[in-house]
Design an enzyme around this catalytic site. Structure first.
Site, PDB file in Angstrom:
ATOM      1  N   LYS A 120      -7.063   4.194   2.659  1.00 29.64           N
ATOM      2  CA  LYS A 120      -7.955   5.205   3.245  1.00 29.64           C
ATOM      3  C   LYS A 120      -9.392   4.727   3.293  1.00 29.64           C
ATOM      4  CE  LYS A 120      -5.188   9.176   3.343  1.00 29.64           C
ATOM      5  NZ  LYS A 120      -5.013  10.594   3.359  1.00 29.64           N
ATOM      6  N   LYS A 202       3.428   3.970   7.865  1.00 29.00           N
ATOM      7  CA  LYS A 202       4.113   5.259   7.716  1.00 29.00           C
ATOM      8  C   LYS A 202       3.608   6.269   8.756  1.00 29.00           C
ATOM      9  CE  LYS A 202       1.425   8.113   4.667  1.00 29.00           C
ATOM     10  NZ  LYS A 202       1.434   9.321   3.940  1.00 29.00           N
ATOM     11  N   LYS A 205      -0.004  12.333   9.442  1.00 30.72           N
ATOM     12  CA  LYS A 205      -0.619  13.471  10.142  1.00 30.72           C
ATOM     13  C   LYS A 205      -1.905  13.078  10.834  1.00 30.72           C
ATOM     14  CE  LYS A 205      -0.119  16.807   6.571  1.00 30.72           C
ATOM     15  NZ  LYS A 205      -0.716  16.137   5.425  1.00 30.72           N
TER      16      LYS A 205
HETATM   17  P1  ATP Z   1      -2.645  12.180   5.710  1.00 34.18           P
HETATM   18  O1  ATP Z   1      -2.309  11.494   6.986  1.00 34.18           O
HETATM   19  O2  ATP Z   1      -3.736  13.203   5.851  1.00 34.18           O
HETATM   20  O3  ATP Z   1      -2.860  11.240   4.573  1.00 34.18           O
HETATM   21  P2  ATP Z   1       0.131  12.616   5.250  1.00 34.18           P
HETATM   22  O4  ATP Z   1       0.831  12.897   6.531  1.00 34.18           O
HETATM   23  O5  ATP Z   1       0.252  11.265   4.687  1.00 34.18           O
HETATM   24  O6  ATP Z   1      -1.395  13.043   5.352  1.00 34.18           O
HETATM   25  P3  ATP Z   1       0.328  14.233   2.851  1.00 34.18           P
HETATM   26  O7  ATP Z   1      -0.196  15.606   2.898  1.00 34.18           O
HETATM   27  O8  ATP Z   1      -0.516  13.209   2.194  1.00 34.18           O
HETATM   28  O9  ATP Z   1       0.700  13.711   4.303  1.00 34.18           O
HETATM   29  O10 ATP Z   1       1.766  14.249   2.207  1.00 34.18           O
HETATM   30  C1  ATP Z   1       2.575  15.371   1.993  1.00 34.18           C
HETATM   31  C2  ATP Z   1       3.952  14.967   1.554  1.00 34.18           C
HETATM   32  O11 ATP Z   1       4.650  14.330   2.624  1.00 34.18           O
HETATM   33  C3  ATP Z   1       3.954  13.960   0.387  1.00 34.18           C
HETATM   34  O12 ATP Z   1       5.021  14.260  -0.479  1.00 34.18           O
HETATM   35  C4  ATP Z   1       4.199  12.648   1.057  1.00 34.18           C
HETATM   36  O13 ATP Z   1       4.821  11.721   0.214  1.00 34.18           O
HETATM   37  C5  ATP Z   1       5.133  13.061   2.199  1.00 34.18           C
HETATM   38  N1  ATP Z   1       5.016  12.146   3.325  1.00 34.18           N
HETATM   39  C6  ATP Z   1       3.887  11.895   4.030  1.00 34.18           C
HETATM   40  N2  ATP Z   1       4.142  11.023   5.032  1.00 34.18           N
HETATM   41  C7  ATP Z   1       5.460  10.708   4.929  1.00 34.18           C
HETATM   42  C8  ATP Z   1       6.329   9.861   5.679  1.00 34.18           C
HETATM   43  N3  ATP Z   1       5.879   9.170   6.707  1.00 34.18           N
HETATM   44  N4  ATP Z   1       7.627   9.782   5.315  1.00 34.18           N
HETATM   45  C9  ATP Z   1       8.096  10.495   4.279  1.00 34.18           C
HETATM   46  N5  ATP Z   1       7.331  11.323   3.520  1.00 34.18           N
HETATM   47  C10 ATP Z   1       6.033  11.436   3.846  1.00 34.18           C
END
Ligand code: ATP
Ligand code: LTN
Length: 337
Positions: A120, A202, A205
């Site tokens: 990040k 990965k 969002k």
């Molecule tokens: P950001 O992009 O703002 O970092 P994010 O999409 O990575 O957000 P988080 O809110 O950080 O999402 O994560 C929420 C949950 O979803 C956590 O348990 C995280 O491990 C899971 N998660 C996030 N992205 C993935 C993915 N690509 N595959 C599986 N699990 C995920």
């Protein structure tokens, strides 16, 4: 009646309202939140981690909308406020308070090793704030306030859970047993859904490329288009293998959604091209998400219900959190007012 509630294990998890919830969040985490809730053998506590979200700059009006949308989306996925406690992190002030305390029990070196911080800070080089660095302490506070036994998350959160375990263990041995040392619960399938545009990264969002990520609220047309455009390789054979990140990812998604094994998927698409396979994955995802989107539309129109639900959640959570915070402060040596 026999009182069994006290023996139930505590499940805790949270998700950031940093944008529209993705298929990755759903398959990696939310789906398991609901499974654990429905098993009835756990007390489940779920949070929208809005305090975590401001580690990246947010536009106020958009943030307010994201929080409500995420709250409604998670209810639409099946989290039920009659069965689980589901609240908004900033409504329970104990999270920020315990986070400060845990900052003082976490080493700079430990935080420097966190890969999410490295990723990040590379992505937001103009805003490498202290909150981004100490983010895992706030996450540890979330978990430890509720004496959680199990934390269902995607694979990317493993390192943060390890840190929460280390901090809990350290505090317990410095004073006396205070925190339950939590275990991560990472699903076998779906723990790491990859970007559809760069399958070595990965699905996230906050990805700027809208085609990289499927949102829970995307319309069927949009979902299909995104899968049709998904990056694959030139081999044109639906088979799991090294160097085939794009196909591996699509097979993984198809497998979690349909319950089919990799071998069954290979057999199903033997002799067919990637085009057919991409459409099949898109259609399976559309069917999986359809009821969620329909439920979301109803919930987001009922602001009074959303408000009543998150207020109720925060009220219960606050009592639980205060119990832990009181214990912690007493052990450290703070004086009661
Ligand atoms: P950001 O992009 O703002 O970092 P994010 O999409 O990575 O957000 P988080 O809110 O950080 O999402 O994560 C929420 C949950 O979803 C956590 O348990 C995280 O491990 C899971 N998660 C996030 N992205 C993935 C993915 N690509 N595959 C599986 N699990 C995920
Ligand atoms: N950091 C997590 C979200 C999160 C979380 C938590 C997950 C905040 N607090 C407590 C589990 C337990 C993430 O997914 N990025």
């Amino acid at each position: 009646m026999e009182n069994t509630t006290e023996k139930k294990k505590i499940v805790y998890s949270a998700i950031q309202p940093s944008g529209t919830i993705t298929l990755g969040n759903y398959l990696g985490a939310l789906k398991n939140w609901v499974v654990m809730q429905e098993e009835g053998t756990h007390n489940c506590i779920y949070t929208l981690a809005d305090l975590h979200t401001i580690t990246v700059r947010q536009e106020p009006a958009k943030m307010r909308k994201n929080v409500l949308d995420a709250y409604a989306s998670i209810l639409a996925c099946g989290v039920d406020v009659e069965k689980s406690i589901f609240f908004i992190q900033s409504h329970v002030h104990q999270h920020a308070e315990l986070a400060w305390i845990l900052n003082c029990y976490t080493q700079f070196g430990e935080l420097s090793r966190m890969t999410q911080f490295k990723d990040k800070s590379a992505k937001h080089a103009d805003n490498i704030n202290a909150g981004l660095f100490t983010y895992p302490c706030l996450m540890a506070a979330d978990i430890l306030l509720y004496q959680a036994d199990l934390v269902p998350v995607g694979a990317d959160q493993k390192q943060h859970i390890e840190l929460a375990r280390d901090v809990a263990g350290r505090f317990n041995s410095l004073y006396s047993p205070t925190f339950t040392v939590p275990e991560g619960f990472i699903p076998k399938n779906g723990a790491r859904v990859m970007s559809l545009q760069d399958p070595t990264k990965k699905m996230s969002k906050s990805d700027e490329n809208v085609n990289a990520c499927v949102s829970l609220l995307d319309s069927p047309d949009v979902i299909l288009k995104k899968f049709k455009r998904a990056v694959t390789d030139s081999e044109a054979r639906v088979a799991y293998g090294e160097g085939k990140d794009g196909i591996n990812n699509l097979m993984g998604i198809y497998s979690v959604v349909t319950g089919k094994s990799m071998q069954e998927i290979e057999d199903e698409f033997a002799g067919k091209g990637y085009g057919d396979f991409k459409v099949a994955v898109g259609e399976a995802v559309i069917e999986e998400l359809r009821p969620i989107r329909e439920k979301y539309e109803k919930l987001i129109a009922d602001k009074a219900y959303l408000e009543e639900s998150y207020r109720k959640g925060a009220e219960i959570a606050e009592r639980m959190a205060q119990r832990t915070l009181d214990k912690v402060m007493k052990k450290i040596g703070f004086i009661h007012k």
